[in-house]
Write a protein that holds these residues in place. Structure first.
Motif, PDB file in Angstrom:
ATOM      1  N   ALA A   1       0.714  -1.046  -0.305  1.00  0.00           N
ATOM      2  CA  ALA A   1      -0.254   0.070   0.093  1.00  0.00           C
ATOM      3  C   ALA A   1       0.401   0.878  -0.026  1.00  0.00           C
ATOM      4  O   ALA A   1       0.328   2.590  -0.235  1.00  0.00           O
ATOM      5  CB  ALA A   1      -1.156   0.037   1.390  1.00  0.00           C
ATOM      6  N   LEU A   2       2.006   1.774   0.471  1.00  0.00           N
ATOM      7  CA  LEU A   2       2.960   2.088   0.910  1.00  0.00           C
ATOM      8  C   LEU A   2       3.371   2.175  -0.285  1.00  0.00           C
ATOM      9  O   LEU A   2       3.661   3.762  -1.078  1.00  0.00           O
ATOM     10  CB  LEU A   2       4.300   2.220   2.308  1.00  0.00           C
ATOM     11  N   THR A   3       3.747   1.552  -0.826  1.00  0.00           N
ATOM     12  CA  THR A   3       4.444   1.525  -2.276  1.00  0.00           C
ATOM     13  C   THR A   3       2.993   2.424  -3.511  1.00  0.00           C
ATOM     14  O   THR A   3       4.191   3.191  -4.238  1.00  0.00           O
ATOM     15  CB  THR A   3       4.606  -0.072  -3.065  1.00  0.00           C
ATOM     16  N   VAL A   4       2.452   1.652  -3.428  1.00  0.00           N
ATOM     17  CA  VAL A   4       1.857   2.841  -4.534  1.00  0.00           C
ATOM     18  C   VAL A   4       1.542   3.803  -4.953  1.00  0.00           C
ATOM     19  O   VAL A   4       1.063   4.954  -4.731  1.00  0.00           O
ATOM     20  CB  VAL A   4       0.242   1.345  -4.121  1.00  0.00           C
ATOM     21  N   TRP A   5       1.632   4.356  -2.566  1.00  0.00           N
ATOM     22  CA  TRP A   5       0.730   5.497  -2.416  1.00  0.00           C
ATOM     23  C   TRP A   5       1.833   6.438  -3.096  1.00  0.00           C
ATOM     24  O   TRP A   5       2.353   7.592  -2.989  1.00  0.00           O
ATOM     25  CB  TRP A   5       0.658   5.993  -0.558  1.00  0.00           C
ATOM     26  N   GLU A   6       2.925   6.119  -2.838  1.00  0.00           N
ATOM     27  CA  GLU A   6       3.925   6.848  -3.187  1.00  0.00           C
ATOM     28  C   GLU A   6       4.363   6.785  -4.280  1.00  0.00           C
ATOM     29  O   GLU A   6       4.763   8.485  -4.728  1.00  0.00           O
ATOM     30  CB  GLU A   6       5.702   5.772  -2.190  1.00  0.00           C
ATOM     31  N   MET A   7       4.268   6.465  -5.290  1.00  0.00           N
ATOM     32  CA  MET A   7       4.353   6.321  -6.278  1.00  0.00           C
ATOM     33  C   MET A   7       3.710   6.856  -7.340  1.00  0.00           C
ATOM     34  O   MET A   7       3.829   7.601  -7.884  1.00  0.00           O
ATOM     35  CB  MET A   7       4.212   5.104  -7.805  1.00  0.00           C
ATOM     36  N   LEU A   8       2.117   7.235  -6.633  1.00  0.00           N
ATOM     37  CA  LEU A   8       1.158   8.069  -6.907  1.00  0.00           C
ATOM     38  C   LEU A   8       1.147   9.590  -6.650  1.00  0.00           C
ATOM     39  O   LEU A   8       1.173  10.384  -7.078  1.00  0.00           O
ATOM     40  CB  LEU A   8      -0.358   7.542  -7.167  1.00  0.00           C
ATOM     41  N   HIS A   9       1.961   9.553  -4.923  1.00  0.00           N
ATOM     42  CA  HIS A   9       1.708  11.026  -4.921  1.00  0.00           C
ATOM     43  C   HIS A   9       2.259  11.648  -4.509  1.00  0.00           C
ATOM     44  O   HIS A   9       2.724  13.122  -4.236  1.00  0.00           O
ATOM     45  CB  HIS A   9       0.991  10.280  -3.388  1.00  0.00           C
ATOM     46  N   SER A  10       4.229  10.735  -4.112  1.00  0.00           N
ATOM     47  CA  SER A  10       5.387  11.508  -4.652  1.00  0.00           C
ATOM     48  C   SER A  10       5.644  11.938  -5.399  1.00  0.00           C
ATOM     49  O   SER A  10       5.103  11.939  -6.432  1.00  0.00           O
ATOM     50  CB  SER A  10       6.150  10.087  -3.724  1.00  0.00           C
ATOM     51  N   PRO A  11       6.060  13.450  -5.246  1.00  0.00           N
ATOM     52  CA  PRO A  11       7.336  14.058  -5.895  1.00  0.00           C
ATOM     53  C   PRO A  11       8.101  13.785  -6.889  1.00  0.00           C
ATOM     54  O   PRO A  11       7.675  14.041  -8.032  1.00  0.00           O
ATOM     55  CB  PRO A  11       7.392  15.347  -5.834  1.00  0.00           C
ATOM     56  N   GLN A  12       9.055  12.525  -6.331  1.00  0.00           N
ATOM     57  CA  GLN A  12       9.815  11.828  -7.582  1.00  0.00           C
ATOM     58  C   GLN A  12       8.476  11.109  -8.300  1.00  0.00           C
ATOM     59  O   GLN A  12       8.979  10.465  -9.004  1.00  0.00           O
ATOM     60  CB  GLN A  12      10.285  10.809  -5.607  1.00  0.00           C
ATOM     61  N   TYR A  13       7.616  11.480  -8.237  1.00  0.00           N
ATOM     62  CA  TYR A  13       6.888  10.471  -9.356  1.00  0.00           C
ATOM     63  C   TYR A  13       6.016  10.990  -9.930  1.00  0.00           C
ATOM     64  O   TYR A  13       5.714  11.407 -10.672  1.00  0.00           O
ATOM     65  CB  TYR A  13       6.610   8.809  -8.248  1.00  0.00           C
TER      66      TYR A  13
ATOM     67  N   ILE B   1      -3.380   4.157   4.998  1.00  0.00           N
ATOM     68  CA  ILE B   1      -2.342   4.481   4.184  1.00  0.00           C
ATOM     69  C   ILE B   1      -3.908   3.395   3.183  1.00  0.00           C
ATOM     70  O   ILE B   1      -4.249   2.953   1.814  1.00  0.00           O
ATOM     71  CB  ILE B   1      -1.327   4.576   3.563  1.00  0.00           C
ATOM     72  N   ARG B   2      -3.492   2.054   4.121  1.00  0.00           N
ATOM     73  CA  ARG B   2      -3.910   0.684   3.447  1.00  0.00           C
ATOM     74  C   ARG B   2      -5.277   1.001   3.067  1.00  0.00           C
ATOM     75  O   ARG B   2      -5.512   0.356   2.014  1.00  0.00           O
ATOM     76  CB  ARG B   2      -3.184  -0.394   4.265  1.00  0.00           C
ATOM     77  N   GLN B   3      -5.965   0.820   3.926  1.00  0.00           N
ATOM     78  CA  GLN B   3      -7.095   1.078   3.788  1.00  0.00           C
ATOM     79  C   GLN B   3      -8.066   2.221   2.905  1.00  0.00           C
ATOM     80  O   GLN B   3      -8.515   1.458   1.944  1.00  0.00           O
ATOM     81  CB  GLN B   3      -8.415   1.930   5.216  1.00  0.00           C
ATOM     82  N   LEU B   4      -7.805   3.504   2.723  1.00  0.00           N
ATOM     83  CA  LEU B   4      -7.626   3.862   1.021  1.00  0.00           C
ATOM     84  C   LEU B   4      -7.167   3.588   0.343  1.00  0.00           C
ATOM     85  O   LEU B   4      -7.877   2.703  -0.786  1.00  0.00           O
ATOM     86  CB  LEU B   4      -7.389   5.305   1.222  1.00  0.00           C
TER      87      LEU B   4
END
Length: 378
Positions: free
Chosen positions: A24-36, A56-59
């Motif tokens: 879940a954190l990986t998906v979150w990072e890749m969609l939301h982080s400015p690095q991605y 985050i996982r729940q979402l």
């Protein structure tokens, strides 16, 4: 008479919860982080608090509805889960941008989506789609329209791209650049800053990740598991492992818990061995479960060349001598391909609710947890 027992790790010995958290954190990072992709203004943190991880996982997995759906379709790899979730939202974003950018979106979805492509897509989203909303739960609805199973799920993304964007493409697969980015980013989260370079050959892109490897949750107490495996060894059974975890993520926690020593070192097969075999024989990829490669390799031994493993005629002639112990449909399908027996443990994501599914699939044995293995072998 059973002689060899091959165990899965996640959902059998160790809880899958931390793997799903990392996914879940990986998906979150890749969609939301400015690095991605940077698709929101919400502050991205590489070391979230426990309450943020739960949120985050729940979402991301829609109260685990998406997770359950993916696993029900035979996907067992967290790398594949992340890739499916990220790719799906990229396709939705491209559908949003297509009317404005036309050929540029077509070019992006017909070429490899690498880091440069992600950067372009991020800029397009900021300029042309500031109102784009990530809708995680739509994943299940879109995939439910098709019957894709196992590795076909990844290829079905191409169909969704055609439906949502009107673009014919074949870029979505396990051999894509984007899959590799998802895999490496997941490894950052799971292993953390200190260990990740040994796995992916580079440091974390966004430092500060502590990793979950030292925060594993055994399903039953280590002492009880050790007693089970000691008893099996004393009875003369050969014990092996076939897991979707890479080698470091298998050896470190099982060794720390005192479990690894009860298994034949030549029969501990991990995702690292699967990736190696895929690189040697790309025509046979994917080889992750439900493909039986990891269990066949565990049966034959790590010293058996991968070419010989792939050439072994299935179902095996001595299937009644081999028992696979796993918690998922992917494990059952792998065992069925081998022609061996299968014992399901009800300690995976679905818990006791999985009993009806395993009964429907006619698993040889259904156990409340791994300790029940002793009762079926007496």
């Amino acid at each position: 008479m059973i002689k060899t027992i091959l165990f899965d790790v996640d959902g059998v010995m160790l809880s899958e919860e931390r793997y799903f958290d990392a996914s879940a954190l990986t998906v979150w990072e890749m969609l939301h982080s400015p690095q991605y992709l940077g698709l929101s203004s919400e502050t991205f943190a590489p070391a979230p608090k426990e309450e943020d991880i739960r949120r985050i996982r729940q979402l991301v997995f829609a109260d685990d509805e998406v997770l359950n759906f993916i696993k029900s379709r035979g996907i067992n790899s967290n790398w594949d889960m992340v890739y499916l979730a990220v790719s799906y939202q990229i396709i939705r974003l491209c559908g949003h941008l297509k009317s404005v950018l036309g050929q540029q979106v077509t070019d992006l979805l017909t070429g490899q989506i690498n880091r440069a492509a992600l950067a372009r897509l991020s800029e397009w989203a900021k300029e042309h789609a500031p109102d784009f909303t990530i809708e995680y739960a739509k994943f299940t609805a879109d995939f439910s329209r098709g019957n894709a199973q196992k590795a076909e799920m990844l290829l079905y993304l191409n169909q969704i791209a055609q439906e949502r964007c009107g673009i014919v493409t074949n870029i979505f697969s396990r051999n894509s650049d984007l899959w590799k980015i998802c895999q490496e980013t997941f490894q950052e989260w799971y292993l953390g800053d200190e260990r990740v370079s040994a796995s992916i050959g580079r440091e974390t892109l966004q430092p500060g990740k502590k990793g979950f490897l030292n925060d594993e949750i055994p399903i039953v107490s280590p002492a009880e598991m050790i007693q089970v495996f000691r008893t099996l060894k004393e009875k003369g059974y050969t014990l092996g492992i076939g897991t979707g975890r890479p080698t470091i993520e298998t050896h470190v926690p099982l060794e720390a818990l005192g479990i690894l020593e009860w298994f034949d070192p030549n029969r501990v097969v991990t995702a690292s061995h699967v990736l190696e075999a895929e690189e040697q024989s790309p025509a046979h990829a994917p080889l992750s479960k439900p493909h039986p490669f990891s269990y066949v390799k565990g049966l034959l031994g790590l010293d058996t060349p991968n070419s010989d493993v792939l050439r072994l005629e299935l179902p095996i002639s001595n299937g009644d001598e081999v028992l696979v112990v796993g918690d998922s449909l992917a494990d059952l399908l792998a065992a069925r391909s081998m022609g061996c027996r299968f014992a399901a443990t009800l300690t995976g994501l679905s818990g006791q609710e999985a009993r009806s599914k395993f009964e429907e699939e006619k698993a040889d044995y259904i156990l409340d947890d791994v300790r029940g293995i002793l009762s079926i072998l007496e």
